[in-house]
Motif scaffolding. Structure first.
Motif, PDB file in Angstrom:
ATOM      1  N   VAL A 152       0.753  -1.079   0.073  1.00 54.62           N
ATOM      2  CA  VAL A 152      -0.073  -0.049   0.223  1.00 54.62           C
ATOM      3  C   VAL A 152       0.870   1.264  -0.115  1.00 54.62           C
ATOM      4  O   VAL A 152       2.049   1.073   0.461  1.00 54.62           O
ATOM      5  N   LYS A 153       0.318   2.366  -0.425  1.00 58.58           N
ATOM      6  CA  LYS A 153       0.969   3.666  -0.715  1.00 58.58           C
ATOM      7  C   LYS A 153      -0.007   4.666  -0.498  1.00 58.58           C
ATOM      8  O   LYS A 153      -0.035   5.665  -1.203  1.00 58.58           O
ATOM      9  N   PRO A 154      -0.559   4.707   0.809  1.00 57.59           N
ATOM     10  CA  PRO A 154      -1.562   5.741   0.954  1.00 57.59           C
ATOM     11  C   PRO A 154      -0.787   7.170   1.345  1.00 57.59           C
ATOM     12  O   PRO A 154       0.339   7.369   1.501  1.00 57.59           O
ATOM     13  N   LYS A 155      -1.704   8.268   1.416  1.00 54.44           N
ATOM     14  CA  LYS A 155      -1.071   9.643   1.783  1.00 54.44           C
ATOM     15  C   LYS A 155      -0.801   9.495   3.452  1.00 54.44           C
ATOM     16  O   LYS A 155       0.072   9.816   3.632  1.00 54.44           O
ATOM     17  N   ILE A 156      -1.777   9.004   3.992  1.00 50.36           N
ATOM     18  CA  ILE A 156      -1.535   8.608   5.421  1.00 50.36           C
ATOM     19  C   ILE A 156      -1.722   7.188   5.825  1.00 50.36           C
ATOM     20  O   ILE A 156      -2.612   6.449   5.582  1.00 50.36           O
ATOM     21  N   TYR A 157      -0.797   6.865   6.454  1.00 48.19           N
ATOM     22  CA  TYR A 157      -0.909   5.381   7.322  1.00 48.19           C
ATOM     23  C   TYR A 157      -0.602   5.503   8.573  1.00 48.19           C
ATOM     24  O   TYR A 157       0.384   5.945   9.282  1.00 48.19           O
ATOM     25  N   ILE A 158      -1.716   5.098   9.305  1.00 51.57           N
ATOM     26  CA  ILE A 158      -1.479   5.311  10.869  1.00 51.57           C
ATOM     27  C   ILE A 158      -1.415   3.752  11.498  1.00 51.57           C
ATOM     28  O   ILE A 158      -2.527   3.044  11.296  1.00 51.57           O
ATOM     29  N   ALA A 159      -0.468   3.255  11.842  1.00 50.77           N
ATOM     30  CA  ALA A 159      -0.104   1.929  12.358  1.00 50.77           C
ATOM     31  C   ALA A 159      -0.427   2.015  13.951  1.00 50.77           C
ATOM     32  O   ALA A 159       0.136   2.732  14.744  1.00 50.77           O
ATOM     33  N   VAL A 160      -1.274   1.190  14.196  1.00 51.44           N
ATOM     34  CA  VAL A 160      -1.598   1.119  15.954  1.00 51.44           C
ATOM     35  C   VAL A 160      -1.301  -0.197  16.170  1.00 51.44           C
ATOM     36  O   VAL A 160      -2.055  -1.393  15.851  1.00 51.44           O
ATOM     37  N   GLY A 161      -0.552  -0.443  17.170  1.00 50.56           N
ATOM     38  CA  GLY A 161      -0.155  -1.622  17.845  1.00 50.56           C
ATOM     39  C   GLY A 161       0.515  -2.392  16.887  1.00 50.56           C
ATOM     40  O   GLY A 161       0.185  -3.713  16.908  1.00 50.56           O
ATOM     41  N   ILE A 162       1.411  -1.967  16.073  1.00 51.75           N
ATOM     42  CA  ILE A 162       1.986  -2.640  15.120  1.00 51.75           C
ATOM     43  C   ILE A 162       3.578  -2.681  15.315  1.00 51.75           C
ATOM     44  O   ILE A 162       4.098  -1.449  15.320  1.00 51.75           O
ATOM     45  N   SER A 163       4.190  -3.766  15.462  1.00 53.44           N
ATOM     46  CA  SER A 163       5.431  -3.790  15.893  1.00 53.44           C
ATOM     47  C   SER A 163       6.496  -3.352  14.888  1.00 53.44           C
ATOM     48  O   SER A 163       7.623  -2.483  15.169  1.00 53.44           O
ATOM     49  N   GLY A 164       6.361  -3.471  13.629  1.00 51.19           N
ATOM     50  CA  GLY A 164       7.334  -2.994  12.572  1.00 51.19           C
ATOM     51  C   GLY A 164       8.103  -4.157  11.877  1.00 51.19           C
ATOM     52  O   GLY A 164       9.159  -3.743  11.587  1.00 51.19           O
ATOM     53  N   ALA A 165       7.650  -5.554  12.008  1.00 46.87           N
ATOM     54  CA  ALA A 165       8.528  -6.322  11.074  1.00 46.87           C
ATOM     55  C   ALA A 165       8.599  -6.109   9.777  1.00 46.87           C
ATOM     56  O   ALA A 165       7.821  -5.471   9.307  1.00 46.87           O
ATOM     57  N   PHE A 166       9.744  -6.733   9.198  1.00 51.02           N
ATOM     58  CA  PHE A 166      10.217  -6.184   7.816  1.00 51.02           C
ATOM     59  C   PHE A 166       9.121  -6.635   6.988  1.00 51.02           C
ATOM     60  O   PHE A 166       8.865  -6.197   5.970  1.00 51.02           O
ATOM     61  N   GLN A 167       8.612  -7.948   7.354  1.00 52.81           N
ATOM     62  CA  GLN A 167       7.486  -8.499   6.564  1.00 52.81           C
ATOM     63  C   GLN A 167       6.210  -7.436   6.168  1.00 52.81           C
ATOM     64  O   GLN A 167       5.683  -7.474   5.345  1.00 52.81           O
ATOM     65  N   HIS A 168       6.023  -6.624   7.304  1.00 50.04           N
ATOM     66  CA  HIS A 168       4.954  -5.597   7.215  1.00 50.04           C
ATOM     67  C   HIS A 168       5.415  -4.329   6.656  1.00 50.04           C
ATOM     68  O   HIS A 168       4.837  -3.772   5.738  1.00 50.04           O
ATOM     69  N   VAL A 169       6.741  -4.011   7.267  1.00 47.15           N
ATOM     70  CA  VAL A 169       7.054  -2.474   6.796  1.00 47.15           C
ATOM     71  C   VAL A 169       7.335  -2.505   5.232  1.00 47.15           C
ATOM     72  O   VAL A 169       7.081  -1.327   4.603  1.00 47.15           O
ATOM     73  N   THR A 170       7.944  -3.425   4.685  1.00 45.27           N
ATOM     74  CA  THR A 170       8.295  -3.659   3.212  1.00 45.27           C
ATOM     75  C   THR A 170       6.982  -3.080   2.419  1.00 45.27           C
ATOM     76  O   THR A 170       7.345  -2.498   1.316  1.00 45.27           O
ATOM     77  N   ALA A 171       5.919  -3.332   2.986  1.00 46.38           N
ATOM     78  CA  ALA A 171       4.810  -3.133   2.031  1.00 46.38           C
ATOM     79  C   ALA A 171       3.861  -1.813   2.264  1.00 46.38           C
ATOM     80  O   ALA A 171       2.941  -1.491   1.766  1.00 46.38           O
ATOM     81  N   MET A 172       4.695  -0.928   3.126  1.00 43.39           N
ATOM     82  CA  MET A 172       3.700   0.262   3.668  1.00 43.39           C
ATOM     83  C   MET A 172       4.807   1.379   3.852  1.00 43.39           C
ATOM     84  O   MET A 172       4.327   2.671   3.863  1.00 43.39           O
ATOM     85  N   ARG A 173       6.046   1.072   3.750  1.00 38.14           N
ATOM     86  CA  ARG A 173       7.000   2.178   3.817  1.00 38.14           C
ATOM     87  C   ARG A 173       6.941   3.236   2.800  1.00 38.14           C
ATOM     88  O   ARG A 173       7.418   4.317   2.932  1.00 38.14           O
ATOM     89  N   GLY A 174       6.333   3.100   1.556  1.00 37.09           N
ATOM     90  CA  GLY A 174       6.315   4.013   0.583  1.00 37.09           C
ATOM     91  C   GLY A 174       4.881   5.036   0.595  1.00 37.09           C
ATOM     92  O   GLY A 174       4.736   6.028  -0.137  1.00 37.09           O
ATOM     93  N   SER A 175       4.623   4.749   1.926  1.00 37.56           N
ATOM     94  CA  SER A 175       3.204   5.807   2.325  1.00 37.56           C
ATOM     95  C   SER A 175       3.834   7.290   2.435  1.00 37.56           C
ATOM     96  O   SER A 175       4.928   7.329   2.854  1.00 37.56           O
ATOM     97  N   ASP A 176       3.227   8.195   2.033  1.00 39.14           N
ATOM     98  CA  ASP A 176       3.487   9.466   2.203  1.00 39.14           C
ATOM     99  C   ASP A 176       3.820  10.088   3.589  1.00 39.14           C
ATOM    100  O   ASP A 176       5.003  10.542   3.723  1.00 39.14           O
ATOM    101  N   THR A 177       3.074   9.608   4.408  1.00 40.76           N
ATOM    102  CA  THR A 177       2.957  10.078   5.767  1.00 40.76           C
ATOM    103  C   THR A 177       2.763   8.848   6.645  1.00 40.76           C
ATOM    104  O   THR A 177       1.615   8.225   6.472  1.00 40.76           O
ATOM    105  N   ILE A 178       3.705   8.275   7.682  1.00 41.22           N
ATOM    106  CA  ILE A 178       3.311   7.306   8.625  1.00 41.22           C
ATOM    107  C   ILE A 178       3.153   7.870   9.985  1.00 41.22           C
ATOM    108  O   ILE A 178       4.314   8.411  10.328  1.00 41.22           O
TER     109      ILE A 178
END
Ligand SMILES: Cc1cc2nc3c(=O)[nH]c(=O)nc-3n(C[C@H](O)[C@H](O)[C@H](O)COP(=O)(O)OP(=O)(O)OC[C@H]3O[C@@H](n4cnc5c(N)ncnc54)[C@H](O)[C@@H]3O)c2cc1C
Length: 322
Positions: A260-286
């Motif tokens: 995903v590459k949304p304008k805003i990505y709000i991660a709640v209670g997510i640790s940030g494992a690479f398997q997750h981060v790889t697919a959202m790090r392109g978001s405009d604002t995290i």
């Protein structure tokens, strides 16, 4: 030392982003060694791909063959081993994707080249390849040294390296004769099945409220759905949330979910494992909300709130209403 080969990954008529990232890495390594880098394009009817790649690399080697239309590791291996024997590159890069994971180990055994998988860093030192690999779910980075060899293979983790952008100069496109003699029976491509989108398509959302295991249970999901609605966004999640049946699979962000590459990505209670981060790090604002200040998600977040989500979300809801 000879050139660096980068295997182009394409699927369903599109070059995958990972290819451009590998071209960026390949260029850096080639510049350090004073050598060239070449894109290896295997496929059928791939003239457009070759034209695109030629704006980014000095040379594109193309093997056109109907049997290479869809990825088949056996046929790819045959084509690659023939190209490698002819050109003897010092390094072959391919994606650490389903594609590369299938192909690289078998090719490495056939050619007797050292192989480093899932690399997040690479460099040559004294003519020898050294790789950085992230292990234990991203908690430790291991620097490994490969045995001395004239040729190496490495698979590259997606989302780590900056992509190579098109330039002014145009590289050469060289057609190579296909070494294949027809299809193989052992392994066949049958059909590409796109996962059906039944609910909302999270890849199209401009605002995502993404929930992780840290929200504690499905009873909290309505809270986030309401927040998402008030913000004009939609809800997505990490994999454990799907594994526990709190949300359906189509909401999952990650290497085994959606990118995903949304304008805003709000991660709640997510640790940030690479398997997750790889697919959202392109978001405009995290924006990350996590009660652990050492959670890796803060490493990619533009804004971080260190607190229990139960303290933060009600305040956020009030502010949005107001
Ligand atoms: C082959 C493979 C593929 C995978 N594919 C994916 C994938 O596609 N997508 C994916 O997401 N994962 C994937 N994973 C799993 C991944 O490795 C992680 O396990 C997963 O991302 C962790 O999910 P999480 O962050 O929700 O949970 P956890 O790692 O358990 O993190 C929960 C976080 O919540 C925080 N927290 C706890 N309570 C609160 C609270 N009250 N308020 C605020 N914060 C709190 C904690 O501090 C913690 O940081 C994959 C793993 C493998 C091996």
């Amino acid at each position: 030392m000879n050139e660096i080969f980068i295997l182009v990954e394409h699927r369903q008529g599109q070059i995958r982003d990972l290819t451009y990232e590998m071209l960026g890495l390949g260029e850096n390594l080639a510049n350090q060694q004073g050598i060239s880098f070449t894109a290896i394009l295997l496929g059928h009817d791939v003239k457009n791909f070759a034209e695109d790649l030629a704006t980014r690399v000095p040379k594109v080697l193309v093997v056109e063959d109907e049997n290479l239309k869809n990825f088949n590791s056996i046929l790819y291996q045959k084509a690659l081993s023939s190209l490698i024997s002819k050109h003897q590159p010092c390094l072959l890069l391919m994606g650490h994707s389903a594609f590369g994971m299938d192909l690289a180990p078998s090719l490495s055994v056939e050619m007797d080249f050292p192989l480093a998988t899932d690399c997040i860093g690479l460099l040559f030192e004294g003519g020898r390849l050294k790789a950085t690999r992230s292990i234990y779910g991203g908690k430790v980075n291991a620097n490994i040294s490969l045995r001395e060899s004239k040729e190496y293979i490495a698979t590259i983790r997606p989302g780590i390296f900056s992509p190579k952008m098109p330039g002014e100069k145009k590289g050469g496109i060289v057609m190579e004769a296909s070494p294949l003699q027809g299809a193989v029976d052992l392994k066949k491509f049958i059909e590409y099945i796109e996962a059906p989108i039944t609910g909302e398509d999270i890849t199209q959302a401009e605002i995502l409220i993404s929930v992780g295991q840290g929200i504690g249970g499905p009873e909290h999901i309505p809270l986030f759905e309401e927040l998402a609605k008030n913000l004009g966004g939609t809800i997505s999640c990490s994999r454990p949330v799907v594994d526990r049946n709190w949300l359906p699979k189509e909401r999952q962000v990650g290497i085994s979910g959606k990118t995903v590459k949304p304008k805003i990505y709000i991660a709640v209670g997510i640790s940030g494992a690479f398997q997750h981060v790889t697919a959202m790090r392109g978001s405009d604002t995290i924006i990350a909300i996590n009660k652990d200040p050492r959670a890796p998600i803060f490493g990619v977040a533009d804004y971080g709130i260190v607190d229990d989500f139960q303290n933060v979300i009600p305040v956020l809801k009030e502010k949005i209403k107001g």
